[in-house]
Design an enzyme around this catalytic site. Structure first.
Site, PDB file in Angstrom:
ATOM      1  N   LEU A  69       0.868  -1.168   0.000  1.00 51.07           N
ATOM      2  CA  LEU A  69       0.000   0.000   0.000  1.00 51.07           C
ATOM      3  C   LEU A  69       0.910   1.224   0.000  1.00 51.07           C
ATOM      4  CD1 LEU A  69      -2.736  -0.866   2.686  1.00 51.07           C
ATOM      5  CD2 LEU A  69      -2.970  -0.953   0.201  1.00 51.07           C
ATOM      6  N   ASP A  70       0.517   2.265  -0.731  1.00 49.41           N
ATOM      7  CA  ASP A  70       1.278   3.509  -0.688  1.00 49.41           C
ATOM      8  C   ASP A  70       1.384   4.008   0.742  1.00 49.41           C
ATOM      9  OD1 ASP A  70       1.590   3.578  -3.456  1.00 49.41           O
ATOM     10  OD2 ASP A  70      -0.253   4.728  -3.762  1.00 49.41           O
ATOM     11  N   LYS A  71       2.418   4.786   1.008  1.00 46.41           N
ATOM     12  CA  LYS A  71       2.655   5.292   2.365  1.00 46.41           C
ATOM     13  C   LYS A  71       1.444   6.027   2.913  1.00 46.41           C
ATOM     14  CE  LYS A  71       6.130   7.769   5.084  1.00 46.41           C
ATOM     15  NZ  LYS A  71       7.467   8.439   5.049  1.00 46.41           N
TER      16      LYS A  71
END
Length: 250
Positions: A69-71
């Site tokens: 997942l993106d940050k």
């Protein structure tokens, strides 16, 4: 496994505090599934040594993150506890037997009913774009969940796993995610939605949410034992607070 419909998943309890144990929403002998908070990298980040993989390996030394997942993105993330489970989940991803459900917020009032966004995506090192020549086949199913005065809560199901797929597809549709600076998403300010809003003197208004409004809410996949796991993660505080403000200022 048949394609699930949006909104048919098991609900879990909200977070109490930030510790790895409290992030866990499901655990068995093969996998740990957590509700990842925003602003924490999934894997090692040169700019931030604190990450989910580090937390997971302090809890289970053999832990491997099965997807990313993106940050800034919050929500459900699968972590394997042994090599065989990691390889199994990779096969499930490849055969498209892992179904993910995301919720996001966009500007404007938009009616979408199981709309398919079928547009090929080309990815460079840190950015993706629609490219009908070099892009890879990419498909996202999109439905409206709730329409507010000037914004819409949307459910997205990506059926391919391209980098930034939902962000790119929603921008392609003309409705980039709130707070997604990379793909043209606008910020959301209280002054836009609250009647007679007044700022304190000499203060600068800040956005209601300081990241892109994207939450990985649902996850469905077959376990190694043959059961179908269906999980649904609650919104983090910032996402829930934005929806609360939108609901109060109709």
């Amino acid at each position: 496994m048949p394609r699930p419909s949006i909104g048919t998943m098991k609900k879990i309890n909200p977070l109490k505090r930030l510790s790895f144990e409290d992030l866990i929403v499901h655990e068995d002998k093969d996998f740990i599934v957590i509700n990842k908070p925003p602003f924490i990298s999934t894997l090692e980040d040169r700019r931030d040594p604190f990450n989910i993989l580090q937390m997971a390996r302090a809890y289970e030394p053999r832990a491997q993150v099965c997807h990313r997942l993106d940050k800034e993105t919050s929500g459900l993330l699968v972590i394997s506890k042994r090599e065989e489970a990691y390889k199994y989940f990779a096969r499930m991803l490849e055969s498209r037997e892992v179904h993910k459900l995301y919720h996001t917020l966009i500007a404007g009032r938009v009616e979408l009913d199981e709309q398919e966004i079928d547009a090929p995506i080309y990815t460079t090192s840190n950015r993706s774009r629609i490219d009908h020549g070099e892009g890879k086949a990419s498909l996202t199913l999109v439905s409206t969940l709730h329409i507010y005065k000037a914004h819409t809560l949307v459910a997205c199901m990506p059926f391919t796993g391209r980098m930034h797929q939902i962000r790119v597809h929603m921008a392609y549709l003309g409705h980039p995610l709130i707070g997604d600076n990379m793909y043209g998403g606008p910020q959301l300010y209280l002054s836009e939605i609250k009647p007679k809003f007044k700022m304190a003197k000499f203060q600068e208004e800040k956005p209601l949410i300081s990241r892109m409004a994207l939450h990985a809410q649902g996850l469905t996949f077959p376990s190694i034992q043959g059961q179908t796991l269906k999980l649904l993660a609650p919104y983090p505080k910032d996402f829930a607070a934005v929806l609360n403000q939108l609901g109060k200022n109709k």
